[in-house]
Design an enzyme around this catalytic site. Sequence first.
Site, PDB file in Angstrom:
ATOM      1  N   HIS A 374       0.796  -1.237   0.000  1.00 55.59           N
ATOM      2  CA  HIS A 374       0.000   0.000   0.000  1.00 55.59           C
ATOM      3  C   HIS A 374       0.823   1.278   0.000  1.00 55.59           C
ATOM      4  O   HIS A 374       0.249   2.363   0.173  1.00 55.59           O
ATOM      5  CB  HIS A 374      -0.925   0.050   1.222  1.00 55.59           C
ATOM      6  CG  HIS A 374      -1.976  -1.007   1.237  1.00 55.59           C
ATOM      7  ND1 HIS A 374      -3.250  -0.802   0.740  1.00 55.59           N
ATOM      8  CD2 HIS A 374      -1.965  -2.274   1.701  1.00 55.59           C
ATOM      9  CE1 HIS A 374      -3.963  -1.905   0.895  1.00 55.59           C
ATOM     10  NE2 HIS A 374      -3.205  -2.819   1.482  1.00 55.59           N
ATOM     11  N   LYS A 567      -8.657  13.900   4.883  1.00 55.12           N
ATOM     12  CA  LYS A 567      -7.826  12.687   4.873  1.00 55.12           C
ATOM     13  C   LYS A 567      -6.804  12.867   5.988  1.00 55.12           C
ATOM     14  O   LYS A 567      -6.713  13.950   6.574  1.00 55.12           O
ATOM     15  CB  LYS A 567      -7.141  12.485   3.518  1.00 55.12           C
ATOM     16  CG  LYS A 567      -6.413  13.730   2.973  1.00 55.12           C
ATOM     17  CD  LYS A 567      -5.839  13.482   1.581  1.00 55.12           C
ATOM     18  CE  LYS A 567      -6.798  13.787   0.458  1.00 55.12           C
ATOM     19  NZ  LYS A 567      -6.994  12.669  -0.472  1.00 55.12           N
ATOM     20  N   ARG A 568      -6.048  11.806   6.291  1.00 57.16           N
ATOM     21  CA  ARG A 568      -5.009  11.965   7.306  1.00 57.16           C
ATOM     22  C   ARG A 568      -4.085  13.121   6.929  1.00 57.16           C
ATOM     23  O   ARG A 568      -3.823  13.351   5.746  1.00 57.16           O
ATOM     24  CB  ARG A 568      -4.217  10.663   7.449  1.00 57.16           C
ATOM     25  CG  ARG A 568      -5.010   9.557   8.120  1.00 57.16           C
ATOM     26  CD  ARG A 568      -5.404   9.942   9.536  1.00 57.16           C
ATOM     27  NE  ARG A 568      -4.247  10.008  10.393  1.00 57.16           N
ATOM     28  CZ  ARG A 568      -3.916   9.101  11.311  1.00 57.16           C
ATOM     29  NH1 ARG A 568      -4.688   8.054  11.515  1.00 57.16           N
ATOM     30  NH2 ARG A 568      -2.832   9.259  12.043  1.00 57.16           N
ATOM     31  N   LYS A 573       0.629  14.293   1.463  1.00 53.45           N
ATOM     32  CA  LYS A 573      -0.726  14.591   0.971  1.00 53.45           C
ATOM     33  C   LYS A 573      -0.924  16.093   0.740  1.00 53.45           C
ATOM     34  O   LYS A 573      -1.898  16.521   0.150  1.00 53.45           O
ATOM     35  CB  LYS A 573      -1.774  14.052   1.952  1.00 53.45           C
ATOM     36  CG  LYS A 573      -1.792  12.533   2.061  1.00 53.45           C
ATOM     37  CD  LYS A 573      -2.797  12.067   3.113  1.00 53.45           C
ATOM     38  CE  LYS A 573      -2.702  10.578   3.434  1.00 53.45           C
ATOM     39  NZ  LYS A 573      -3.362   9.712   2.442  1.00 53.45           N
ATOM     40  N   THR A 678      -8.652   6.618  -1.971  1.00 56.47           N
ATOM     41  CA  THR A 678      -9.988   6.063  -2.211  1.00 56.47           C
ATOM     42  C   THR A 678     -11.069   7.121  -1.992  1.00 56.47           C
ATOM     43  O   THR A 678     -12.178   6.985  -2.503  1.00 56.47           O
ATOM     44  CB  THR A 678     -10.251   4.847  -1.302  1.00 56.47           C
ATOM     45  OG1 THR A 678      -9.753   5.143   0.013  1.00 56.47           O
ATOM     46  CG2 THR A 678      -9.562   3.609  -1.823  1.00 56.47           C
ATOM     47  N   LYS A 682     -14.878   8.319  -3.731  1.00 59.84           N
ATOM     48  CA  LYS A 682     -16.109   8.626  -2.987  1.00 59.84           C
ATOM     49  C   LYS A 682     -16.677   9.967  -3.410  1.00 59.84           C
ATOM     50  O   LYS A 682     -17.892  10.126  -3.583  1.00 59.84           O
ATOM     51  CB  LYS A 682     -15.830   8.648  -1.476  1.00 59.84           C
ATOM     52  CG  LYS A 682     -15.538   7.269  -0.904  1.00 59.84           C
ATOM     53  CD  LYS A 682     -14.921   7.320   0.490  1.00 59.84           C
ATOM     54  CE  LYS A 682     -14.202   6.004   0.773  1.00 59.84           C
ATOM     55  NZ  LYS A 682     -13.328   6.048   1.950  1.00 59.84           N
TER      56      LYS A 682
END
Length: 831
Positions: A374, A567-568, A573, A678, A682
């Site tokens: 991952h 998100k985290r 990110k 992911t 969504k």
Amino acid sequence: VEASIPEPQRDAWQRNQPRSFSDKNGFEQEVVRHVETTLARSVFNCDEIAAYSATSLAFRDRLITDWNKTQQRQTYRDTKRVYYLSLEFLMGRALDNAMLNVGLKDAAKDGLQELGFRIEDVIKQEHDAALGNGGLGRLAACFLDSLATLNFPAWGYGLRYRYGIFKQEIIDGYQVEVPDYWLDFNPWEFPRHDVTVDIQFFGHVNKSTKADGKTISSWEGGEIVQAVAYDVPIPGYATPTTNNLRLWSSKASGGEFDFQKFNSGDYESSVADQQRAETISAVLYPNDNLERGKELRLKQQYFWVAASLYDIVRRFKKSKRSWKEFPDQIAIQLNDTHPTLAIVELQRILIDVEGLEWDVAWNIVTNTFGYTNHTVLPEALEKWPVGLVQHLLPRHLQIIYDINLFFLQTVEKAFPKDRDILRRVSIIEESQPKMVRMAYLAIVGSHKVNGVAELHSDLIRATIFKDFVEIYGSDKFTNVTNGITPRRWLHQANPRLSELIATKCGGHGFLKDLTLLNKLEKHAGDKDFRREWAEIKYANKVRLAKHIKDTTGVTVNPAALFDVQVKRIHEYKRQQLNIFGVIHRYLTLKAMTPEERKKQLARVSIFGGKAAPGYWMAKQIIHLVNSVGAVVNNDEEIGDLLKVIFLEDYNVSKAEIICPASDISEHISTAGTEASGTSNMKFVLNGGLIIGTCDGANIEITREVGESNIFLFGNLAEDVEDLRHAHTYGSHSIDADLEKVFLEIEKGTFGTPHDFGAMIGAVRSHGDYYLVSDDFHSYIETHHLVDAAYRNQDEWIAKCITSVARMGFFTSDRCINEYAEEIWNVEPLVV
Ligand code: GPQ
């Protein structure tokens, strides 16, 4: 199958099978019965919590009936099963999902209404089951949903943490962590006090020689901790198949505590032993994409893996099949390297306990396991110090060395000229201290290795696992692009959109075959349909606006463009890129005349996500977002034109409110760092567009929805290495607009500049590893395109509808079918 009740008495059981309710009246009876008997309450003291409890118990009873049938059927037919081993299952709430899956939500709604409750209020009472950090754990939850919906005989195995991921509070703009004790009342689990496994730690290895000259090793001494099973039913959608998620809880072996110590007056130490045992399953490690190598974490991993394998082997042995059939009956998927010790444990059981030859055993092992990677981030790749493994699991370390020896022998034979390859691919890293490389062990012990999006799978083949592709050939390395369950992420989270879609797609069949969404495409130009679509989006934004008002006190205008990044929090990110962009927007607005300003589009920038408690930089990012919000949201010149919101405690149930309410969402990782993502799926599935880099599944989303329906920006993965090199060894100039943002922060506009010095320094002086400056200009330009596109609402809505129509590929049902065919070789089994 052997039954505990003899044949003559079975009639009585048959006659008395529990009948499960199937309509409103039946449901009401069950609720009242549970309130008055199970909960010992009455009309006089039935609050919303009691109504939630009784409703859940009523649905639980229903699930259990189907669960029993499913398990009996699977045992009786004895076809191949899948076991999904994951340290994280980020399930969220269960009640709404259970009601929708058995098709009785409307009955429950009406029933609760008659009994004096609103179903939404009842649903809200449930505590999220938050046994995961982020995408990896949520993926496991989506997979369980798809496995059951597609009728695969499959079990999940995990740990029953007493504390899930911490709750996040924002105090004075800073993250504060609060423990998540979620087990006070959990109707969705069944303790199986009769299903226990003794798990050994420490000790030593004894070698003995048998009469035939063979030496056998046995692991002796040390200490024992008991694993107790807790089962959670996993219902499929519109099918009776109800699978099992088995979570292990740790307990001192031999009951409550050591009676000998207790009786001899050593109360404290008898309790201490018990507490030490219970510590193993006490808490989820709160790191996402980071491994910190803590001893307790390794204990958790072995505890969970050993209990699960014991259970799997015990079930296999009941079938009285020969060992060589093991891989024909059982597929075990490793969700990242966390369960890699399962490979070693199965080899140990087969050779030390069952007496199989090494080669025969190893053949069984490698044909049983598959490994999913991952991440390529080096800080997330697990390595355990050899000394720690030796201490905790002495026999396993020997087996790891043997696995490595045989592996390196074949490599040496195949690559006699490559003098360096053995050092590169060795499972043991010859560092100081020596380390066990878990990803390499997972590759060597599995028959398939997969990444989670095309780019990611290409990258692992070309970089971190390159040598292994040379050794094993490229067939062993494959891709299964991630997906999400449309049941939770469309039907449950966005019921009105689901209904509207059903009117154009011939009913709700799309929830089981998401490609049917393509029927929407021809309605993208339909004015009435667009209006209804836009109305639903607006209503979802009103709902989120209310949540924002209730939790932050800030009023936002639902007519503004909602721009979401949830998100985290992680540097890769790039929430910092987002907030720097927001500051740039603020400065641009401030520099305008009032007339110019009137022409601007209103925006709400919404952030949410947890920072790992030890991740200082991530916490600084949260602080900056809140500090900017405190200034911008109170600037009367700006008013509704810009609001900056940080939503506290982002989790699965909040995502169900947030995803349907976004106009644009941000998936802006440095190219090549986000394995898949992911939430991108969504958001698009809920009729929002996305701004993103060419990373992870963004690339495949673009392929599906078309380039004109997504806002891509930034450097490509193939250029990242060179750019980083240039930052370090060449001259590194910062984007001029970004420099203005930095100067404004340093002026103290958003509070003490010192607080944000490290964030700025990372870009300006420490090599800008995440390419924030390189991508800044393209990011800002692309946001201008977003503004321009949003002004044309007709076209915007058409883009959204077209995108949803083309999202069929991203259902987790498609992934599970791919795993089933390419990796597991299992077939569905209809109950
Ligand atoms: N992922 Cl290694 C996590 O959520 N936690 C982790 O520790 C690791 C990966 C994510 C990854 O960052 C996302 O890109 C993926 O979409 C997700 O796993 C599921 O594959």
